[in-house]
Design a protein around this motif. Sequence first.
Motif, mmCIF file in Angstrom:
data_model
loop_
_atom_site.group_PDB
_atom_site.id
_atom_site.type_symbol
_atom_site.label_atom_id
_atom_site.label_comp_id
_atom_site.label_asym_id
_atom_site.label_seq_id
_atom_site.Cartn_x
_atom_site.Cartn_y
_atom_site.Cartn_z
ATOM 1 N N ARG A 82 -45.337 -12.105 33.491
ATOM 2 C CA ARG A 82 -44.062 -12.620 32.979
ATOM 3 C C ARG A 82 -43.900 -12.371 31.484
ATOM 4 O O ARG A 82 -42.886 -12.756 30.893
ATOM 5 N N THR A 396 -34.670 -23.699 32.669
ATOM 6 C CA THR A 396 -34.357 -22.609 33.596
ATOM 7 C C THR A 396 -33.916 -21.334 32.890
ATOM 8 O O THR A 396 -33.927 -20.264 33.492
ATOM 9 N N VAL A 419 -38.438 -11.287 31.332
ATOM 10 C CA VAL A 419 -39.501 -11.684 32.256
ATOM 11 C C VAL A 419 -39.730 -10.482 33.166
ATOM 12 O O VAL A 419 -39.012 -10.306 34.162
ATOM 13 N N HIS A 423 -36.966 -13.078 37.029
ATOM 14 C CA HIS A 423 -36.667 -14.513 36.999
ATOM 15 C C HIS A 423 -35.196 -14.703 37.294
ATOM 16 O O HIS A 423 -34.329 -14.155 36.601
ATOM 17 N N THR A 479 -42.626 -19.821 30.781
ATOM 18 C CA THR A 479 -42.922 -18.964 31.930
ATOM 19 C C THR A 479 -44.188 -19.400 32.648
ATOM 20 O O THR A 479 -44.320 -19.192 33.854
ATOM 21 N N LEU A 482 -43.978 -21.780 35.724
ATOM 22 C CA LEU A 482 -43.358 -21.257 36.937
ATOM 23 C C LEU A 482 -44.391 -21.004 38.034
ATOM 24 O O LEU A 482 -44.058 -21.060 39.224
ATOM 25 N N ASP A 486 -43.353 -22.477 41.454
ATOM 26 C CA ASP A 486 -43.172 -21.591 42.603
ATOM 27 C C ASP A 486 -44.096 -21.942 43.761
ATOM 28 O O ASP A 486 -43.897 -21.458 44.883
#
Length: 694
Positions: A82, A396, A419, A423, A479, A482, A486
């Motif tokens: 990322r 976000t 990214v 993203h 980042t 995430l 995720d």
Amino acid sequence: MKKDALPPCADARPVKHETHGISRQDDYGWLRADNWQEVMRDPSTLDADIRAYLEAENAYQEAQMAPTKELQDTLFSEMRGRIKEDDSSVPSPDGPYAYGMKYETGGQQPIVFRTPRDGGKETILLHGDKEAEGKSYFRIGGAGHSPDHKLIAWAYDDKGSEFFSLRLRDSETGKDLDYSIEDTAGGGVFCADSKFIFYIRLDDNHRPSKLFRHEIGTDPAKDVLIYEEKDSGFFMGVGKTQSGETILIDIHDHETSEVWMIPADKPTSDPVLIAPRETGIEYSIDDHGDTLYILTNADDAEDFKIVTAPKKAPGRDNWTDLVAHKPGCLILSHCVYKTFMTRLEREDGLPRIVIRRLVDNVEHSIAFDEEAYSLGMGGGYEFATDTIRFTYSSMTTPSQTFDYNVETRARVLRKEQEVPSGHDASDYVTRRLMAPAADGETVPVSLLYRKDTKLDGSAPLLLYGYGSYGITIPASFNTNCLSLVDRGFVYAIAHIRGGKDKGFRWYKDGRRENKKNTFTDFIAAADHLVAQSFTSHDRIVAQGGSAGGMLMGAVANLAPEKFGGIIAEVPFVDVLATMLDDTLPLTPPEWPEWGNPIADKAAYEYIASYSPYDNVEAKDYPAILAVAGLTDPRVTYWEPAKWVARLRATKTGDALLMLKTNMDAGHGGASGRFDRLKEVALNQAFSLMVAGKA
């Protein structure tokens, strides 16, 4: 985890201490090296018994986390994927050049460069990767150019102890002058004609106590002492106003300021005091011609106001209000340019930028509409400009860099964080909740999760907190988190008392005699997230570092059943002993934040009532991962080492307890941008393991 591996057991070597007629016993004080100052400079001098214990803990941690090695590698690869490896900042203009910072693909350290504004060839001024070759730790402590653009002042630390070596480099040849200045705080400030540089030297106890003036090209042994701060309770810094006309010596602790000024075009003149220190009065300075612009909390302006004063008579008797105090609207910073002034302020937990035209005092502001976001700005290099630069992000939205014309109000997007692995912001949700505290306050909580995450109480959740020194944790794009989100995690930030999220009052209500509000706010946030079905208590992993690590130790003692796991990075957990030891680098300046248990029995008793190390009990604790740095001058390695030793000897249950000490680094962990990701991957693997997802 490996059930068969036996954890290390530190020897108990009891020593009794008595203060204010109160006795306490410390079984693990021997982990504090008598020669800690020497260890900061040369880690190889660490006592053999202490080293053996730390290395045994490291071996145990590695054995316990070995089954997650493949997961850690995967997490590391994701996080690295990322990052735009050949990333570059938007260069900042200054006269004939624009200066910037970039990275090369595969590079760990920043590269400082400049380009002529007429479109000429780029020049590399400082190549961090080349400077770091052969070093297990390397950190650049600032790189600034002289007003005539001929020199670069840069500093580095290669131990993690934050004793910086200051070097001066010819910007044309790329070669350093044939000497360095040792034991500095990092960086320096040039005078107007670039013939002198001002810098701060640290003493043996790591205190920034002396300001020197160095004449470029001369022996540093002949440097002139300009100012010495003899009160060990105060920090010192050196800077320059946006106009470049005034060099500022900033003396401060956590509640009191004193500033001296030197004309940048008269560097050999004596410093002039602006206003003598008064306990509880803070102020910071910018200037415009013969006028000072002062941000201050004087005259009961709890959330600060901006006043002006003549440079020739800068004392408080001559301060005139310019921007009035507005309760609940905290002014964070200000910057004065040739035709306008900016200020960054926060109201209702959200920041905005306000621009004020100097000729007629007309104002307008820049703000955004998301529920939670982060906004930042820097001064840039130029004084005579109509353009400011600011950054925006949310949990976000990747970071965006804008140039903004204060006259036309045109906003130009100069850079958007890339990214590389992709993203899509629409896959995620960011929210802000208000968690009710027991005393009627409400605690803001920022949230990030995937749209498809089931909010039925089953999701694991990482709850991050800090809550000290008035520091606000922004709801910005990250980042790294995430990888957890995720995998079904909810990521949450508790904006607890001790920060300034809801104004200066929010800070006051979380320090000194109100410190326990910080801990109960964090627990209230956890309770509210469970009540709102975002998670369940056994699926919450709490995380905090430094003073936030103290928070982790405190909530582990207060409410261990409300957390499934705890990550405490460089945790300030031996609060009482540290605040009683005035030889340590940060202790005297920290007394306004925590209280002085040496002079005040009530402060002693209050700190003793929450200090994590002193309140470990024989009860079940959640799984804990503690992280330390051997050369850390801020939270010394022995604090987490002592805490883990006492926990292991005292707690009940079989929840995992681990200590990882970075033997080659200090407070910030590994120095390279990718090496740091390996430490994040360990934390995340631990979180996933606690949540049953590893």
